[in-house]
Design an enzyme around this catalytic site. Structure first.
Site, PDB file in Angstrom:
ATOM      1  CB  CYS A   1      -7.408  21.684 -18.748  1.00 44.65           C
ATOM      2  SG  CYS A   1      -7.512  21.370 -20.492  1.00 44.65           S
TER       3      CYS A   1
ATOM      4  CB  CYS B   1      -9.898  15.335  -9.708  1.00 39.26           C
ATOM      5  SG  CYS B   1      -9.720  17.115  -9.615  1.00 39.26           S
TER       6      CYS B   1
END
Lengths: 330, 400
Positions: A35, A106
């Site tokens: 990813c 994130c």
């Protein structure tokens, strides 16, 4: 390149608490190299007081992934597990002075790692929270639990936002139907709980998968300058966090102002409880100028407050409203 | 700190000589080149001269085989749409999986709207076209083969002259997106089987906003832009005279610098690449080591992410680029890396260094000095890294 805040850059170039924590007794590992993002969070927790005495991280990822990981460790050191468990991905983003919308995943990764580490300390399996076999986005390995939490915590109302916050749907988009279903379901729950205006909630059929793919492609190919511009707009506290509903016709200015005042009055007790306040300064069309006072001024959560007020006003007036924080003029 | 620019495949600095050549066409020579009065006629003469300069660079037989466009993308789009329209009874396109989005996005659109069936030919791990699959895709249904001359990310060259010959055997038109190749490798179109070729000014030290499409004389052609009679009716719209003159001058300079590009620039690139591979463990070159643009080096650094490398390089005054997810705004590695089956451990950490004649040895020294420390620092942060050759499977995240 992305338009990162100075704090993001600082936490990227000079990460705090990076490395391996030898004495760790709680470890959370999330993400995957496929990813492009992975985080290992290591905690040293006092077994008696359940206070996080130390935290370190190792991150594979971009600038904001590393900065978010570092910020997370700063946020949790010294906190008890009970305090830490309620830290959200938005807290991480706010601590950093905001992240570009496309980079919000994130901060979500930080949140997930923290939850995983706490579960690890408690001898629980973090993925037990997730339904068996509920992997939604195969491209990025994102499951139902992650998506539902991100929608709920951040009051997401569009597929694109879900992708920004979780990466789910950022690849082949064959998970589109499932994303729609989850978004509509959680939005429905939020509406029922009074946390989201009904007209802002996502409904099945509200997006077209092909259009989303085309938009994502266009975005990818866009030149850097426009990307920065979009990011700057979207992170601005005055930018609406969700698509605005169609304007209601026939409302007089007086009625509009009264409703706005009423809405602010309803919110005032909550703001005052946190040592702050909000004052209506002016109304110009659909732009509502407010003055944040007391603890609300300069608060890291000011943008959240603004979007909260905006959401409340939109719900009350049933028309698009943009809240603009201004300095006191009198 | 001296700025080091190694992102020339993205765009190049406009050569000062090109700027000088263009300047009068903004001021005293402002006439419309299509006008017959003296203001326009003199500009028209300069536009014709520029066409001849470009003809020289491409080794084309006739200057009127050059059609000016606003960009390489417009040239690509024109070529593809023209071929579909000009080849009745044929509705298939053959292209590759690693083309620039200027070609890929249009092909996908044509496929989606049912206007064409598209064959996307794969590549091997070095980015070389699967020739067998290409042969198999060719038939008398194919209107156009469109294959890039050089890949923008890896620099890998396709043997387009030979591929064009194969297309001709089936009566298909052959177009090549040569945006990255023009000015860097010798091109001779005269006598080749290539029908159309796209190029872009800003990749060869001319300004942005000017491109060109070569269309071999006798090729069936349908214009994309209709209106005025500019470009012999093949591309309507008032000519971007300063841009055209700039492109012409840039073409002239490219001929002069071709040897430099093939020798000095290539040596600089090779020195950079060799030093990086020697000094930094767990990295490798993406692309064909032999058949590659002389200026391009795409290096995959395992266990770190490209944007993080770029941020550090930028802080040290070094500009390069990454095909990695985060930088481009997409979340996935570049389609080129995916097509080449570059492992995820490395695809996310691929950095492209692209040089030009402007680069000097000190630029390379600066990168060689900075990069090992950057990689060391980022790998210290990486949960996958515990010294060279660590098996990343040791890391077991919750949802991998």
């Amino acid at each position: 390149m992305w338009d990162y805040s100075d704090k993001v850059k600082d936490y990227f170039f000079n990460p705090k608490n990076a490395g391996v924590l030898g004495e760790a007794n709680a470890v959370g590992e999330v993400g995957a190299i496929s990813c492009g993002d992975a985080l290992k969070l290591m905690l040293k927790v006092d077994p008696e007081t359940e206070t996080i005495q130390d935290a370190k991280f190792q991150t594979f990822g971009c600038g904001s992934a590393i900065a978010s990981s570092s910020a997370l460790t700063e946020l949790i050191i010294g906190k008890t597990l009970e305090e830490a468990v309620s830290i959200t991905n938005q807290d991480i983003a706010d601590f950093l002075g905001g992240l570009p919308p496309e980079k919000m995943h994130c901060s979500v990764m930080g949140y997930e790692a923290l939850q995983a580490a706490i579960a690890n300390f408690r001898g629980e399996e973090w993925h037990d929270d997730h339904e068996e076999g509920a992997l939604v986005c195969k491209c990025f390995g994102v499951d139902e639990g992650v998506i539902e939490r991100a929608i709920r915590m951040n009051k997401l109302t569009s597929i694109e936002q879900v992708t920004d916050y979780t990466k789910a749907g950022g690849g082949c988009l064959t998970c589109f139907d499932k994303l729609e279903e989850l978004l509509a379901k959680v939005n429905g729950e939020l509406v029922a709980e009074g946390l989201l205006a009904e007209h802002a909630a996502y409904r099945i059929g509200g997006s077209d998968a092909a259009e989303l793919k085309a938009k994502a492609k266009a975005k990818k190919e866009a030149e850097k300058a426009p990307v920065r511009e979009v990011a700057a707009q979207a992170t601005s506290p005055i930018a609406p966090s969700s698509p605005l509903p169609p304007p209601s016709a026939g409302m007089t200015n007086l009625k509009k102002i009264r409703l706005i005042e009423e809405a602010i009055e309803e919110l005032r007790p909550y703001l005052k409880k946190d040592g702050g306040d909000c004052e209506l300064v002016d109304v110009d069309g659909n732009n509502v100028m407010v003055n944040l006072k007391g603890a609300c001024m300069g608060c890291q959560m000011a943008s959240v407050t603004i979007s909260g007020i905006q959401e409340r006003l939109i719900a009350k007036l049933g028309m698009p409203i943009r809240i603009i924080p201004v300095k006191n003029t009198h | 700190m001296r700025p080091v620019y190694l992102d020339n495949n993205a765009t190049t600095r406009v050569d000062p000589v090109v700027v000088d050549a263009m300047l009068p066409f903004f001021t005293e020579q402002f006439g419309n080149p299509s006008s017959i009065h003296s203001f326009g006629a003199s500009v028209g003469v300069s536009v014709k001269k520029a066409r001849q300069q470009l003809q020289q660079l491409l080794g084309a037989e006739h200057d009127h085989e050059i059609i000016y466009t606003a960009s390489g993308t417009e040239a690509d789009n024109t070529a593809i749409l023209s071929a579909l329209e000009a080849m009745p009874g044929r509705d298939e396109i053959v292209t590759s999986a690693v083309e620039h989005p200027a070609v890929l996005a249009l092909c996908q659109h044509l496929e989606k709207t049912g206007r064409a069936k598209v064959h996307y030919i794969g590549v091997d791990s070095l980015g070389r076209l699967d020739i067998e699959a290409y042969r198999n895709a060719l038939s008398d249904k194919v209107a156009l083969v469109t294959l890039m001359w050089a890949n923008n990310e890896t620099g890998t060259l396709f043997p387009v002259e030979g591929l064009a010959e194969l297309a001709k055997e089936h009566g298909a038109l052959f177009h090549t997106d040569a945006v990255q190749a023009v000015g860097k490798v010798p091109i001779v179109l005269k006598g080749s089987a290539i029908d159309m070729l796209s190029l872009s000014g800003h990749k060869l030290h001319a300004p942005k906003g000017i491109g060109a499409l070569y269309v071999k004389r006798g090729t069936r052609f349908k214009p994309l832009l209709r209106g005025g009679h500019q470009e012999r009716g093949r591309r309507a719209g008032t000519e971007n005279a300063p841009g055209i003159i700039g492109l012409g001058k840039a073409a002239e300079l490219a001929i002069e610098h071709m040897v430099d590009e093939q020798t000095r620039v290539k040596e600089l690139r090779d020195r950079l690449e060799k030093a990086i591979l020697q000094r930094i463990p767990n990295c490798f070159v993406n692309g064909d080591p032999r058949e590659r643009l002389p200026n391009t080096s795409n290096i995959a650094f395992e266990y770190v992410e490209g944007e993080a490398i770029l941020l550090h390089l930028t802080r040290q005054g070094i500009a390069a680029s990454s095909g990695s997810a985060c930088t481009s705004g997409s979340l996935e590695p570049s389609h080129v890396m995916k097509a080449m089956n570059v492992p995820f451990t490395a695809a996310h950490g691929s950095i492209r260094f692209s040089l030009s004649r402007d680069n000097v040895p000190e630029d390379v020294d600066q990168v060689i000095e900075a990069l090992p420390k950057i990689l060391e620092k980022l790998r210290e942060l990486s949960p996958f890294w515990d010294g060279a050759n660590k098996d990343p499977k040791d890391f077991k995240p919750v949802y991998a």
